[in-house]
Scaffold this motif. Structure first.
Motif, PDB file in Angstrom:
ATOM      1  N   VAL A 191       0.840  -1.202   0.000  1.00 21.73           N
ATOM      2  CA  VAL A 191       0.000   0.000   0.000  1.00 21.73           C
ATOM      3  C   VAL A 191       0.877   1.254   0.000  1.00 21.73           C
ATOM      4  CG1 VAL A 191      -1.591   1.380   1.415  1.00 21.73           C
ATOM      5  CG2 VAL A 191      -2.030  -1.047   1.048  1.00 21.73           C
ATOM      6  N   ASP A 192       1.917   1.255   0.825  1.00 24.76           N
ATOM      7  CA  ASP A 192       2.787   2.426   0.940  1.00 24.76           C
ATOM      8  C   ASP A 192       3.833   2.509  -0.173  1.00 24.76           C
ATOM      9  OD1 ASP A 192       1.472   3.113   3.251  1.00 24.76           O
ATOM     10  OD2 ASP A 192       3.040   2.398   4.603  1.00 24.76           O
ATOM     11  N   CYS A 193       4.291   1.369  -0.646  1.00 18.51           N
ATOM     12  CA  CYS A 193       5.501   1.359  -1.476  1.00 18.51           C
ATOM     13  C   CYS A 193       5.272   1.059  -2.955  1.00 18.51           C
ATOM     14  CB  CYS A 193       6.492   0.338  -0.916  1.00 18.51           C
ATOM     15  SG  CYS A 193       6.922   0.572   0.823  1.00 18.51           S
ATOM     16  N   SER A 194       4.158   0.422  -3.316  1.00 14.93           N
ATOM     17  CA  SER A 194       3.933   0.043  -4.703  1.00 14.93           C
ATOM     18  C   SER A 194       3.232   1.172  -5.438  1.00 14.93           C
ATOM     19  CB  SER A 194       3.085  -1.231  -4.775  1.00 14.93           C
ATOM     20  OG  SER A 194       2.760  -1.536  -6.116  1.00 14.93           O
ATOM     21  N   LYS A 195       3.924   2.282  -5.647  1.00 11.00           N
ATOM     22  CA  LYS A 195       3.296   3.480  -6.184  1.00 11.00           C
ATOM     23  C   LYS A 195       3.289   3.531  -7.713  1.00 11.00           C
ATOM     24  CE  LYS A 195       2.625   5.257  -2.071  1.00 11.00           C
ATOM     25  NZ  LYS A 195       1.279   5.347  -1.495  1.00 11.00           N
ATOM     26  N   PHE A 196       4.003   2.638  -8.377  1.00  7.63           N
ATOM     27  CA  PHE A 196       4.105   2.755  -9.828  1.00  7.63           C
ATOM     28  C   PHE A 196       2.860   2.278 -10.547  1.00  7.63           C
ATOM     29  CE2 PHE A 196       5.550  -1.527  -8.944  1.00  7.63           C
ATOM     30  CZ  PHE A 196       5.038  -2.292  -9.968  1.00  7.63           C
ATOM     31  N   GLY A 199      -5.652  -0.453  -6.265  1.00  2.00           N
ATOM     32  CA  GLY A 199      -4.610  -0.939  -7.170  1.00  2.00           C
ATOM     33  C   GLY A 199      -4.995  -2.217  -7.874  1.00  2.00           C
ATOM     34  N   LEU A 200      -4.052  -2.732  -8.656  1.00  3.29           N
ATOM     35  CA  LEU A 200      -4.216  -3.976  -9.381  1.00  3.29           C
ATOM     36  C   LEU A 200      -3.567  -5.116  -8.622  1.00  3.29           C
ATOM     37  CD1 LEU A 200      -3.340  -2.808 -12.975  1.00  3.29           C
ATOM     38  CD2 LEU A 200      -5.511  -3.801 -12.312  1.00  3.29           C
ATOM     39  N   MET A 201      -4.186  -6.299  -8.654  1.00  2.00           N
ATOM     40  CA  MET A 201      -3.623  -7.428  -7.929  1.00  2.00           C
ATOM     41  C   MET A 201      -2.324  -7.895  -8.559  1.00  2.00           C
ATOM     42  SD  MET A 201      -6.934  -9.666  -6.828  1.00  2.00           S
ATOM     43  CE  MET A 201      -7.574  -9.740  -8.488  1.00  2.00           C
ATOM     44  N   ASP A 202      -2.342  -8.230  -9.856  1.00  5.20           N
ATOM     45  CA  ASP A 202      -1.133  -8.793 -10.443  1.00  5.20           C
ATOM     46  C   ASP A 202      -0.117  -7.724 -10.789  1.00  5.20           C
ATOM     47  OD1 ASP A 202      -2.681  -7.780 -12.462  1.00  5.20           O
ATOM     48  OD2 ASP A 202      -2.637  -9.572 -13.717  1.00  5.20           O
ATOM     49  N   GLN A 203      -0.550  -6.641 -11.425  1.00  8.24           N
ATOM     50  CA  GLN A 203       0.396  -5.645 -11.886  1.00  8.24           C
ATOM     51  C   GLN A 203       1.013  -4.864 -10.734  1.00  8.24           C
ATOM     52  OE1 GLN A 203      -1.013  -2.327 -14.442  1.00  8.24           O
ATOM     53  NE2 GLN A 203       0.428  -3.125 -15.932  1.00  8.24           N
ATOM     54  N   ALA A 204       0.181  -4.426  -9.802  1.00 12.73           N
ATOM     55  CA  ALA A 204       0.682  -3.560  -8.741  1.00 12.73           C
ATOM     56  C   ALA A 204       1.333  -4.322  -7.613  1.00 12.73           C
ATOM     57  CB  ALA A 204      -0.450  -2.701  -8.192  1.00 12.73           C
ATOM     58  N   PHE A 242       1.994  -8.284  -7.272  1.00 12.25           N
ATOM     59  CA  PHE A 242       2.929  -9.362  -7.605  1.00 12.25           C
ATOM     60  C   PHE A 242       4.179  -8.818  -8.294  1.00 12.25           C
ATOM     61  CE2 PHE A 242      -0.975 -12.261  -7.821  1.00 12.25           C
ATOM     62  CZ  PHE A 242      -0.754 -12.750  -6.547  1.00 12.25           C
ATOM     63  N   HIS A 243       4.005  -7.883  -9.214  1.00 11.87           N
ATOM     64  CA  HIS A 243       5.173  -7.358  -9.920  1.00 11.87           C
ATOM     65  C   HIS A 243       5.982  -6.402  -9.062  1.00 11.87           C
ATOM     66  CE1 HIS A 243       4.635  -9.273 -13.790  1.00 11.87           C
ATOM     67  NE2 HIS A 243       3.344  -9.046 -13.701  1.00 11.87           N
ATOM     68  N   TYR A 244       5.310  -5.706  -8.160  1.00  9.57           N
ATOM     69  CA  TYR A 244       6.060  -4.899  -7.203  1.00  9.57           C
ATOM     70  C   TYR A 244       6.952  -5.802  -6.351  1.00  9.57           C
ATOM     71  CZ  TYR A 244       7.127  -2.892  -2.687  1.00  9.57           C
ATOM     72  OH  TYR A 244       7.787  -2.527  -1.543  1.00  9.57           O
ATOM     73  N   ILE A 245       6.400  -6.890  -5.861  1.00  8.08           N
ATOM     74  CA  ILE A 245       7.154  -7.806  -5.000  1.00  8.08           C
ATOM     75  C   ILE A 245       8.332  -8.403  -5.754  1.00  8.08           C
ATOM     76  CG2 ILE A 245       7.020  -9.974  -3.702  1.00  8.08           C
ATOM     77  CD1 ILE A 245       4.030  -9.209  -3.174  1.00  8.08           C
ATOM     78  N   LYS A 246       8.107  -8.749  -7.024  1.00  6.94           N
ATOM     79  CA  LYS A 246       9.202  -9.290  -7.841  1.00  6.94           C
ATOM     80  C   LYS A 246      10.304  -8.250  -8.012  1.00  6.94           C
ATOM     81  CE  LYS A 246      10.267 -10.966 -12.511  1.00  6.94           C
ATOM     82  NZ  LYS A 246       9.696 -11.251 -13.855  1.00  6.94           N
ATOM     83  N   ALA A 247       9.919  -7.029  -8.431  1.00  6.93           N
ATOM     84  CA  ALA A 247      10.910  -5.976  -8.669  1.00  6.93           C
ATOM     85  C   ALA A 247      11.607  -5.546  -7.390  1.00  6.93           C
ATOM     86  CB  ALA A 247      10.233  -4.778  -9.331  1.00  6.93           C
ATOM     87  N   ASN A 248      10.870  -5.607  -6.280  1.00  7.49           N
ATOM     88  CA  ASN A 248      11.405  -5.155  -4.999  1.00  7.49           C
ATOM     89  C   ASN A 248      12.237  -6.220  -4.306  1.00  7.49           C
ATOM     90  OD1 ASN A 248      11.303  -2.869  -3.088  1.00  7.49           O
ATOM     91  ND2 ASN A 248      10.326  -4.353  -1.719  1.00  7.49           N
ATOM     92  N   LYS A 249      12.244  -7.417  -4.904  1.00  8.84           N
ATOM     93  CA  LYS A 249      12.952  -8.557  -4.305  1.00  8.84           C
ATOM     94  C   LYS A 249      12.380  -8.934  -2.935  1.00  8.84           C
ATOM     95  CE  LYS A 249      17.323  -8.007  -6.774  1.00  8.84           C
ATOM     96  NZ  LYS A 249      16.811  -7.007  -7.739  1.00  8.84           N
ATOM     97  N   GLY A 250      11.054  -8.823  -2.831  1.00 10.58           N
ATOM     98  CA  GLY A 250      10.420  -9.319  -1.620  1.00 10.58           C
ATOM     99  C   GLY A 250       9.396  -8.381  -1.012  1.00 10.58           C
ATOM    100  N   GLN A 296       4.077   6.731   4.188  1.00  7.79           N
ATOM    101  CA  GLN A 296       5.406   6.748   3.613  1.00  7.79           C
ATOM    102  C   GLN A 296       5.981   5.337   3.592  1.00  7.79           C
ATOM    103  OE1 GLN A 296       7.095   9.421   2.235  1.00  7.79           O
ATOM    104  NE2 GLN A 296       5.136  10.484   2.494  1.00  7.79           N
ATOM    105  N   CYS A 297       6.668   5.002   2.527  1.00 11.04           N
ATOM    106  CA  CYS A 297       7.255   3.667   2.401  1.00 11.04           C
ATOM    107  C   CYS A 297       8.373   3.474   3.426  1.00 11.04           C
ATOM    108  CB  CYS A 297       7.805   3.471   0.990  1.00 11.04           C
ATOM    109  SG  CYS A 297       8.535   1.834   0.736  1.00 11.04           S
ATOM    110  N   ARG A 298       8.266   2.374   4.179  1.00 14.94           N
ATOM    111  CA  ARG A 298       9.276   2.075   5.201  1.00 14.94           C
ATOM    112  C   ARG A 298       9.823   0.662   5.005  1.00 14.94           C
ATOM    113  NH1 ARG A 298       4.774   3.825   7.595  1.00 14.94           N
ATOM    114  NH2 ARG A 298       4.402   1.910   8.765  1.00 14.94           N
TER     115      ARG A 298
END
Length: 322
Positions: A163-168, A175-180, A182-190, A205-207
């Motif tokens: 919620v805080d960090c997947s702003k793209f 937000g979107l389930m897969d795009q926002a 799953f792909h955030y988690i992949k790009a963020n490495k966790g 704020q993203c922490r």
């Protein structure tokens, strides 16, 4: 404060019967309602007075065999059918969706007659998203359960983190389930654990702290759009994220029965987690993680109609690669 409380009851006296006034007092006490002004309480009371009639009318249809589910008063009794989805649904639809694969179903495939991941300890507890509406973050339930099925380790993941960090690709509480996610988690490495980054029911704020990562994914699989057979195949693999039209007033007060709503559309606005389906003669999807608390539905669960022409658009689903 005492004056305002007395004034509120005087105002209510003019619009509510003694029995309804008692119900109103019980409702506020049970759900901890406190309103900012006398005017707001008067308005909420007027809404509360109208909803029981709506519930009674629909239950009369159930008694006549016209519908397959009942309604009852719950914590959303002071909300209109317009305000409720606006504050509790947060799934957004965008035209482009990145996919690592698409899961379809073959006509000759043999699947279990029924599935209930709760019996295997793979169904997450029901949560309360409150007014934020980050239902799209139901991906955390799918991800932690897929990891549990893979290695037997169950780690509660943070909904607040995406919620805080997947702003793209989302707007915090929507937000979107897969795009926002799953792909955030992949790009963020966790994604971090829920204990290290608890839910706050608002954008913040993203922490993110990589030392607290609880799970990762390598992307997601999109289930063949509109195919309930493909969704069944995916649910047989494990709990999956699905999107539905949750804007109908009947869903607001659902407690039990198989939910089929003739006015449902495929305009999707709510993300949930499907953890099973009933035998053919029962004909339902088992959906928890609706994140409206255990006081909604059947202890937080709903049985949504299966093989009824994709009712409420439930056949839009995805799950993570782990």
């Amino acid at each position: 404060m005492k004056f305002l409380t007395l004034l509120a009851w005087v105002v209510a006296d003019g619009v509510a019967s003694p029995s309804r006034r008692q119900q109103w007092g019980d409702f506020k006490a049970e759900h901890g309602r406190r309103y900012a002004s006398v005017q707001e309480e008067r308005y909420r009371l007027s809404v509360f007075e109208q909803n029981p009639q709506f519930i009674d009318d629909d239950n009369a249809r159930f008694e006549n065999g016209d519908v397959t589910f009942m309604l009852e008063m719950n914590q959303f009794g002071d909300m209109t059918s317009e305000v409720f989805p606006a504050t509790r649904n947060g799934f957004l639809t965008f035209p482009s969706r990145r996919r690592e694969g698409i899961l379809g179903a073959q006509a000759d495939e043999t699947l279990p007659l029924q599935v209930d991941w709760r019996t295997k300890g793979a169904a997450p507890p029901v949560k309360d998203q409150k007014q934020c509406g980050p239902c799209w973050a139901s991906t955390t339930g799918s991800l932690d359960r897929q990891h549990f099925l893979k290695d037997g380790k169950l780690v509660r993941l943070s909904q607040q983190n995406p919620v805080d960090c997947s702003k793209f690709a989302n707007m915090g509480c929507g937000g979107l389930m897969d795009q926002a996610a799953f792909h955030y988690i992949k790009a963020n490495k966790g994604i971090v654990t829920g204990d290290s980054y608890p839910y706050e029911a608002q954008d913040g704020q993203c922490r993110f702290d990589a030392t607290n990562v609880g799970a990762t994914d390598t992307g997601c699989v999109a289930v063949e759009h509109g195919s309930e057979s493909a969704v069944k195949k995916a649910v047989a693999i494990g709990p999956i994220s699905v999107a539905i039209d949750a804007s109908q007033p009947t869903l607001q007060f659902y407690p039990n029965g198989v939910y089929y709503e003739e006015y449902c559309s495929t305009m999707l606005d709510h993300g949930v987690l499907a953890v099973g389906y009933g035998a053919p003669e029962k004909g339902y999807w088992l959906v928890p993680k609706n994140s409206w608390n255990t006081s909604w539905g059947n202890k937080g669960y709903i049985q949504m109609s299966l093989d009824k022409n994709n009712n409420c658009g439930i056949a839009q689903a995805s799950y993570p690669h782990v």
